[in-house]
Scaffold this motif. Structure first.
Motif, PDB file in Angstrom:
ATOM      1  N   LEU A 192      73.603  41.771  36.197  1.00 40.60           N
ATOM      2  CA  LEU A 192      72.611  40.728  35.981  1.00 40.60           C
ATOM      3  C   LEU A 192      72.716  40.282  34.533  1.00 40.60           C
ATOM      4  O   LEU A 192      72.846  41.121  33.638  1.00 40.60           O
ATOM      5  CB  LEU A 192      71.199  41.250  36.274  1.00 40.60           C
ATOM      6  CG  LEU A 192      70.961  41.755  37.703  1.00 40.60           C
ATOM      7  CD1 LEU A 192      69.625  42.460  37.801  1.00 40.60           C
ATOM      8  CD2 LEU A 192      71.035  40.612  38.697  1.00 40.60           C
ATOM      9  N   ASP A 193      72.653  38.978  34.302  1.00 38.78           N
ATOM     10  CA  ASP A 193      72.759  38.506  32.924  1.00 38.78           C
ATOM     11  C   ASP A 193      71.402  38.572  32.233  1.00 38.78           C
ATOM     12  O   ASP A 193      70.381  38.859  32.854  1.00 38.78           O
ATOM     13  CB  ASP A 193      73.366  37.102  32.867  1.00 38.78           C
ATOM     14  CG  ASP A 193      72.526  36.044  33.566  1.00 38.78           C
ATOM     15  OD1 ASP A 193      71.288  36.185  33.634  1.00 38.78           O
ATOM     16  OD2 ASP A 193      73.115  35.053  34.037  1.00 38.78           O
ATOM     17  N   GLN A 194      71.408  38.304  30.950  1.00 37.52           N
ATOM     18  CA  GLN A 194      70.186  38.408  30.143  1.00 37.52           C
ATOM     19  C   GLN A 194      69.084  37.500  30.668  1.00 37.52           C
ATOM     20  O   GLN A 194      67.919  37.887  30.693  1.00 37.52           O
ATOM     21  CB  GLN A 194      70.501  38.081  28.679  1.00 37.52           C
ATOM     22  CG  GLN A 194      69.341  38.325  27.732  1.00 37.52           C
ATOM     23  CD  GLN A 194      68.957  39.786  27.646  1.00 37.52           C
ATOM     24  OE1 GLN A 194      69.820  40.639  27.518  1.00 37.52           O
ATOM     25  NE2 GLN A 194      67.681  40.079  27.734  1.00 37.52           N
ATOM     26  N   ALA A 195      69.434  36.308  31.100  1.00 34.74           N
ATOM     27  CA  ALA A 195      68.435  35.380  31.623  1.00 34.74           C
ATOM     28  C   ALA A 195      67.760  35.957  32.871  1.00 34.74           C
ATOM     29  O   ALA A 195      66.538  35.838  33.040  1.00 34.74           O
ATOM     30  CB  ALA A 195      69.071  34.032  31.937  1.00 34.74           C
ATOM     31  N   GLN A 196      68.537  36.594  33.740  1.00 34.88           N
ATOM     32  CA  GLN A 196      67.968  37.206  34.939  1.00 34.88           C
ATOM     33  C   GLN A 196      67.042  38.357  34.568  1.00 34.88           C
ATOM     34  O   GLN A 196      65.957  38.490  35.137  1.00 34.88           O
ATOM     35  CB  GLN A 196      69.082  37.706  35.863  1.00 34.88           C
ATOM     36  CG  GLN A 196      69.856  36.585  36.518  1.00 34.88           C
ATOM     37  CD  GLN A 196      71.084  37.098  37.241  1.00 34.88           C
ATOM     38  OE1 GLN A 196      71.900  37.823  36.681  1.00 34.88           O
ATOM     39  NE2 GLN A 196      71.210  36.715  38.507  1.00 34.88           N
ATOM     40  N   TRP A 197      67.450  39.207  33.616  1.00 32.92           N
ATOM     41  CA  TRP A 197      66.591  40.315  33.181  1.00 32.92           C
ATOM     42  C   TRP A 197      65.298  39.780  32.586  1.00 32.92           C
ATOM     43  O   TRP A 197      64.213  40.330  32.830  1.00 32.92           O
ATOM     44  CB  TRP A 197      67.316  41.213  32.176  1.00 32.92           C
ATOM     45  CG  TRP A 197      68.337  42.106  32.787  1.00 32.92           C
ATOM     46  CD1 TRP A 197      69.679  42.122  32.511  1.00 32.92           C
ATOM     47  CD2 TRP A 197      68.134  43.127  33.784  1.00 32.92           C
ATOM     48  NE1 TRP A 197      70.300  43.084  33.272  1.00 32.92           N
ATOM     49  CE2 TRP A 197      69.386  43.720  34.058  1.00 32.92           C
ATOM     50  CE3 TRP A 197      67.011  43.601  34.464  1.00 32.92           C
ATOM     51  CZ2 TRP A 197      69.547  44.752  34.972  1.00 32.92           C
ATOM     52  CZ3 TRP A 197      67.170  44.627  35.379  1.00 32.92           C
ATOM     53  CH2 TRP A 197      68.419  45.191  35.633  1.00 32.92           C
ATOM     54  N   ASN A 198      65.385  38.701  31.799  1.00 38.17           N
ATOM     55  CA  ASN A 198      64.187  38.106  31.213  1.00 38.17           C
ATOM     56  C   ASN A 198      63.243  37.604  32.297  1.00 38.17           C
ATOM     57  O   ASN A 198      62.030  37.802  32.216  1.00 38.17           O
ATOM     58  CB  ASN A 198      64.560  36.972  30.259  1.00 38.17           C
ATOM     59  CG  ASN A 198      65.255  37.458  29.018  1.00 38.17           C
ATOM     60  OD1 ASN A 198      65.193  38.634  28.661  1.00 38.17           O
ATOM     61  ND2 ASN A 198      65.945  36.552  28.344  1.00 38.17           N
ATOM     62  N   THR A 199      63.806  36.942  33.311  1.00 36.48           N
ATOM     63  CA  THR A 199      62.989  36.446  34.418  1.00 36.48           C
ATOM     64  C   THR A 199      62.331  37.600  35.163  1.00 36.48           C
ATOM     65  O   THR A 199      61.140  37.540  35.478  1.00 36.48           O
ATOM     66  CB  THR A 199      63.846  35.609  35.398  1.00 36.48           C
ATOM     67  OG1 THR A 199      64.422  34.512  34.683  1.00 36.48           O
ATOM     68  CG2 THR A 199      63.025  35.101  36.565  1.00 36.48           C
ATOM     69  N   ILE A 200      63.088  38.651  35.429  1.00 36.97           N
ATOM     70  CA  ILE A 200      62.549  39.821  36.125  1.00 36.97           C
ATOM     71  C   ILE A 200      61.404  40.416  35.322  1.00 36.97           C
ATOM     72  O   ILE A 200      60.332  40.727  35.865  1.00 36.97           O
ATOM     73  CB  ILE A 200      63.657  40.869  36.389  1.00 36.97           C
ATOM     74  CG1 ILE A 200      64.617  40.332  37.446  1.00 36.97           C
ATOM     75  CG2 ILE A 200      63.060  42.209  36.811  1.00 36.97           C
ATOM     76  CD1 ILE A 200      65.914  41.120  37.572  1.00 36.97           C
ATOM     77  N   SER A 201      61.593  40.558  34.032  1.00 41.87           N
ATOM     78  CA  SER A 201      60.549  41.115  33.173  1.00 41.87           C
ATOM     79  C   SER A 201      59.275  40.275  33.229  1.00 41.87           C
ATOM     80  O   SER A 201      58.169  40.809  33.374  1.00 41.87           O
ATOM     81  CB  SER A 201      61.053  41.213  31.729  1.00 41.87           C
ATOM     82  OG  SER A 201      60.058  41.742  30.894  1.00 41.87           O
ATOM     83  N   GLU A 202      59.420  38.963  33.116  1.00 40.17           N
ATOM     84  CA  GLU A 202      58.248  38.074  33.163  1.00 40.17           C
ATOM     85  C   GLU A 202      57.540  38.146  34.519  1.00 40.17           C
ATOM     86  O   GLU A 202      56.313  38.188  34.587  1.00 40.17           O
ATOM     87  CB  GLU A 202      58.658  36.633  32.847  1.00 40.17           C
ATOM     88  CG  GLU A 202      59.032  36.419  31.401  1.00 40.17           C
ATOM     89  CD  GLU A 202      57.938  36.840  30.437  1.00 40.17           C
ATOM     90  OE1 GLU A 202      56.767  36.465  30.639  1.00 40.17           O
ATOM     91  OE2 GLU A 202      58.253  37.564  29.471  1.00 40.17           O
ATOM     92  N   LYS A 203      58.326  38.172  35.601  1.00 44.44           N
ATOM     93  CA  LYS A 203      57.729  38.232  36.937  1.00 44.44           C
ATOM     94  C   LYS A 203      57.024  39.568  37.163  1.00 44.44           C
ATOM     95  O   LYS A 203      55.992  39.628  37.834  1.00 44.44           O
ATOM     96  CB  LYS A 203      58.785  37.987  38.021  1.00 44.44           C
ATOM     97  CG  LYS A 203      59.322  36.576  38.013  1.00 44.44           C
ATOM     98  CD  LYS A 203      58.220  35.577  38.305  1.00 44.44           C
ATOM     99  CE  LYS A 203      58.747  34.166  38.342  1.00 44.44           C
ATOM    100  NZ  LYS A 203      57.703  33.183  38.631  1.00 44.44           N
TER     101      LYS A 203
END
Length: 125
Positions: A59-70
């Motif tokens: 998973l790229d950084q953008a995906q990890w950021n989205t997961i964290s926010e969700k």
């Protein structure tokens, strides 16, 4: 390969650090506020990290950021344990500790029954 920068561990700030910060600046955040912010970092458990590596899940950084926010949003809605489903993976996470507990690729996830979760987050990416 897994991005090592994503393996951030939330570390508790000791009361002594808090006291010294407070002594220098009384208007700074309280210990509980600092601790709460520190716990908001996404953590990947050792088990999940091993599963990500052995199953080739990236998973790229953008995906990890989205997961964290969700996960933060889900926690605000009362969800404590969530299934996060992306295009390529299914992750089980605890919202209170912001921790990824385990990971499966989507093919494996299709044949599994997920228990002990009380919410699901569906992500297209």
């Amino acid at each position: 390969m897994i991005d090592p920068s994503m393996h951030l561990k939330a570390t508790a700030v000791s009361p002594q650090v808090h006291q010294s910060r407070r002594a220098h600046s009384p208007s700074k955040q309280s210990f509980s506020q600092i601790l709460h912010e520190e716990r908001q970092q996404l953590t990947i458990s050792k088990h999940a990290n091993e599963r990500l590596a052995t199953r080739g899940i990236q998973l790229d950084q953008a995906q990890w950021n989205t997961i964290s926010e969700k996960l933060k949003e889900a926690g605000k809605k009362g969800i404590t344990d969530a299934l996060v489903v992306t295009k390529d993976a299914a992750l089980v996470a605890n919202t209170k500790s912001q921790t990824i507990i385990t990971a499966l690729n989507r093919q494996e996830a299709e044949s599994h029954i997920f228990t002990n979760i009380n919410g699901t987050i569906l992500l297209d990416s």
